[in-house]
Design an enzyme around this catalytic site. Sequence first.
Site, PDB file in Angstrom:
ATOM      1  N   HIS A   1       0.869  -1.178   0.000  1.00 21.48           N
ATOM      2  CA  HIS A   1       0.000   0.000   0.000  1.00 21.48           C
ATOM      3  C   HIS A   1       0.905   1.228   0.000  1.00 21.48           C
ATOM      4  CE1 HIS A   1      -2.953  -2.881   2.129  1.00 21.48           C
ATOM      5  NE2 HIS A   1      -3.147  -2.904   0.825  1.00 21.48           N
TER       6      HIS A   1
ATOM      7  N   GLU B   1       1.574   3.917   2.777  1.00 22.21           N
ATOM      8  CA  GLU B   1       2.152   3.450   4.037  1.00 22.21           C
ATOM      9  C   GLU B   1       3.673   3.576   3.957  1.00 22.21           C
ATOM     10  OE1 GLU B   1       0.334  -0.410   4.601  1.00 22.21           O
ATOM     11  OE2 GLU B   1      -1.660   0.456   4.346  1.00 22.21           O
TER      12      GLU B   1
ATOM     13  N   HIS C   1       3.780  -2.980   6.782  1.00 26.36           N
ATOM     14  CA  HIS C   1       2.650  -2.101   6.490  1.00 26.36           C
ATOM     15  C   HIS C   1       2.536  -0.989   7.531  1.00 26.36           C
ATOM     16  CE1 HIS C   1       0.265  -4.303   3.331  1.00 26.36           C
ATOM     17  NE2 HIS C   1       1.113  -5.248   3.686  1.00 26.36           N
TER      18      HIS C   1
ATOM     19  N   GLU D   1       2.442  -4.199  11.303  1.00 27.66           N
ATOM     20  CA  GLU D   1       1.747  -2.922  11.180  1.00 27.66           C
ATOM     21  C   GLU D   1       2.369  -1.887  12.113  1.00 27.66           C
ATOM     22  OE1 GLU D   1      -0.570  -2.230   9.073  1.00 27.66           O
ATOM     23  OE2 GLU D   1      -1.528  -4.112   8.487  1.00 27.66           O
TER      24      GLU D   1
END
Length: 373
Positions: free
Chosen positions: A165, A168, A258, A334
């Site tokens: 993504h 990010e 991410h 994350e």
Amino acid sequence: MHITSAFDSGNIEVINADARPIELSIRQDNNSDFYQWFHFRLEGKTGDSYPLRIINAGKAAYPAGWENYRVCASYDRQNWFRIEAEYDGNTLDFTVDLDQPSIYLAYFAPFPWERHLDLLAWAQGHDLVQLETLGQTLDGRDMTLLTVGDAAAAKHKVWMIARQHPGETMAEWFVEGFLEALLDDANPSAQSLLADTVFYVVPNMNPDGSVRGHLRTNAAGANLNREWQDPSMERSPEVFLVRQKMLEIGGDIFLDIHGDEALPFNFVAACEGIPGYDKRHAELEETFKRAFVTASPDFQTERGYDLDKPGEANMTVGTNWCGHQFRTLALTLEMPFKDNDILPDPIEGWSPARCRQLARDIFLPIRETLKVL
């Protein structure tokens, strides 16, 4: 007053420059409803204040991401600090007090395409690194794989991919820190790992989306982290090329880096919902998480995503596909867009420096996990 986003990863539209606050809108990703990433430059008179309002914030991909969010800002594009913002459920308001004539504002500290190219050029200068172009994206940019270590002699294989993504950007800041530590000849943790492990690193999985200023998709509007079951060169060449290489090489650990818009913590998501998930998967995950908690005060295991029920994993997600295909540890790491609420930073929030440090701390969990493979 002048506002522009006509540069690498730029994204904003000026709706009404005469209004107070000045009304702005974030552009959607191409062929997609996703949007949240913004990056623009404001030029004005030093000493003046400029109230700004993003009028479509409430309909962004992750509205909860605006709650307790602070805007990233920089005068020199090197040092980033935070500006307080207010979100009312519809609009995001913040005020820029200009200390210099021009300031850059972004959802998170950008990782420019030129810096990506510099990272690749720097890394290939090390004797242990091989640079390989796997193919091209839809916009004609290179998909680059870095192989670090002696692939012929290595006992273990570890994959790390980042920035599926593109908005990010913390993911590529993480990879930069990881490579710097891994290629540090004075780093005993790195030297110990490289004695029997080879690393396959894709620093940027979505070059086109990165340059276009997308939040989540590639040039075709494809969410790459939903393309792993059946990618194609026509829609998702980035995943197709990397997946093809993974099938050729195999691996023991797969890490997908991410950032999460809403949760102000660092955590991992695993593949507990895949078919055939077993005790070995669980043991590897617990070993990794336990070691990461020991290595880094910035990492925690109490907060994260809800667990998938057995057999209900989305197999189009990279971590789930890798965990099932290779029957081994596959994790999504994350990091926050906001701050790490465990150890908050009132000036910078979660920052490139903290991303890079977290990457240096990941050596211990990788090493401890490889011991039990």
